[in-house]
Design a protein around this motif. Structure first.
Motif, PDB file in Angstrom:
ATOM      1  N   UNK A 131      -3.330  14.174   2.523  1.00  0.00           N
ATOM      2  CA  UNK A 131      -4.529  13.651   3.182  1.00  0.00           C
ATOM      3  C   UNK A 131      -4.562  12.126   3.051  1.00  0.00           C
ATOM      4  N   UNK A 132      -4.283  11.620   1.863  1.00  0.00           N
ATOM      5  CA  UNK A 132      -4.282  10.172   1.646  1.00  0.00           C
ATOM      6  C   UNK A 132      -3.218   9.501   2.516  1.00  0.00           C
ATOM      7  N   UNK A 148      -0.444  18.219  -6.372  1.00  0.00           N
ATOM      8  CA  UNK A 148      -1.645  17.470  -6.039  1.00  0.00           C
ATOM      9  C   UNK A 148      -2.541  18.225  -5.064  1.00  0.00           C
ATOM     10  N   UNK A 149      -2.186  19.464  -4.728  1.00  0.00           N
ATOM     11  CA  UNK A 149      -2.987  20.303  -3.846  1.00  0.00           C
ATOM     12  C   UNK A 149      -3.353  19.583  -2.560  1.00  0.00           C
ATOM     13  N   UNK A 150      -2.384  18.966  -1.945  1.00  0.00           N
ATOM     14  CA  UNK A 150      -2.467  18.321  -0.638  1.00  0.00           C
ATOM     15  C   UNK A 150      -3.313  17.051  -0.615  1.00  0.00           C
ATOM     16  N   UNK A 151      -3.802  16.581  -1.743  1.00  0.00           N
ATOM     17  CA  UNK A 151      -4.556  15.319  -1.749  1.00  0.00           C
ATOM     18  C   UNK A 151      -3.664  14.167  -1.315  1.00  0.00           C
ATOM     19  N   UNK A 160       0.827  -1.206   0.000  1.00  0.00           N
ATOM     20  CA  UNK A 160       0.000   0.000   0.000  1.00  0.00           C
ATOM     21  C   UNK A 160       0.864   1.259   0.000  1.00  0.00           C
ATOM     22  N   UNK A 161       1.927   1.283   0.815  1.00  0.00           N
ATOM     23  CA  UNK A 161       2.812   2.452   0.816  1.00  0.00           C
ATOM     24  C   UNK A 161       3.543   2.589  -0.517  1.00  0.00           C
ATOM     25  N   UNK A 162       3.955   1.472  -1.089  1.00  0.00           N
ATOM     26  CA  UNK A 162       4.619   1.536  -2.406  1.00  0.00           C
ATOM     27  C   UNK A 162       3.639   2.042  -3.466  1.00  0.00           C
ATOM     28  N   UNK A 173       4.055   5.424  -5.620  1.00  0.00           N
ATOM     29  CA  UNK A 173       3.987   5.366  -7.081  1.00  0.00           C
ATOM     30  C   UNK A 173       2.920   6.293  -7.633  1.00  0.00           C
ATOM     31  N   UNK A 174       1.783   6.395  -6.946  1.00  0.00           N
ATOM     32  CA  UNK A 174       0.712   7.302  -7.369  1.00  0.00           C
ATOM     33  C   UNK A 174       1.189   8.754  -7.340  1.00  0.00           C
ATOM     34  N   UNK A 175       1.896   9.127  -6.259  1.00  0.00           N
ATOM     35  CA  UNK A 175       2.383  10.505  -6.152  1.00  0.00           C
ATOM     36  C   UNK A 175       3.446  10.773  -7.216  1.00  0.00           C
TER      37      UNK A 175
END
Length: 133
Positions: free
Chosen positions: A98-99, A92-95, A77-79, A83-85
């Motif tokens: 928050x995630x 990403x305007x702080x999304x 999940x952390x990987x 990878x998403x970021x």
């Protein structure tokens, strides 16, 4: 300065170009990318080690098996988060913050709950110590 309705406005609510450029440099800058790259590699390494232990050790106790499986899922999940970021090459305007905070809260809660459950079993007194930490 007056607004569109003729009311006096105290200041300029819109950030200037220099502030926006500084935000973009900070969000997608090299230190930020390196941090998320380190998180990606650490998550993959953690998931790989725990998955290898899970698959190669025969006769693990049930709670150890569940713990290794949970650690593998958490590492993946952390990987995936890192990878998403990294896949987004824009602010990403702080999304992402928050995630990340929600993930950290969920994983910490799952650890604490698991430690309390293990601590309640009659043959494992060390679970309370882990839950207290």
């Amino acid at each position: 300065m007056t607004g569109h309705d003729g009311v006096e406005m105290a200041g300029d609510p819109m950030p200037g170009a220099a502030e926006i450029q500084a935000l973009i440099r900070r969000e997608v800058g090299l230190p930020s990318r390196l941090g998320y790259t380190a998180l990606l590699l650490t998550g993959l390494l953690m998931a790989g080690v725990t998955a290898a232990l899970l698959l190669t050790e025969v006769g693990l106790p049930t709670r150890t098996f569940v713990s290794f499986a949970a650690l593998t899922v958490i590492g993946l999940a952390w990987a995936g988060f890192a990878g998403w970021v990294l896949a987004r090459r824009r602010v990403l305007f702080a999304a992402h913050r928050v995630a990340g905070a929600v993930m950290a809260l969920l994983f910490t809660g799952a650890f604490t709950l698991g430690a309390v459950v293990i601590g309640r079993s009659p043959d494992a007194g060390d679970g309370w110590v882990a839950a207290a930490l």
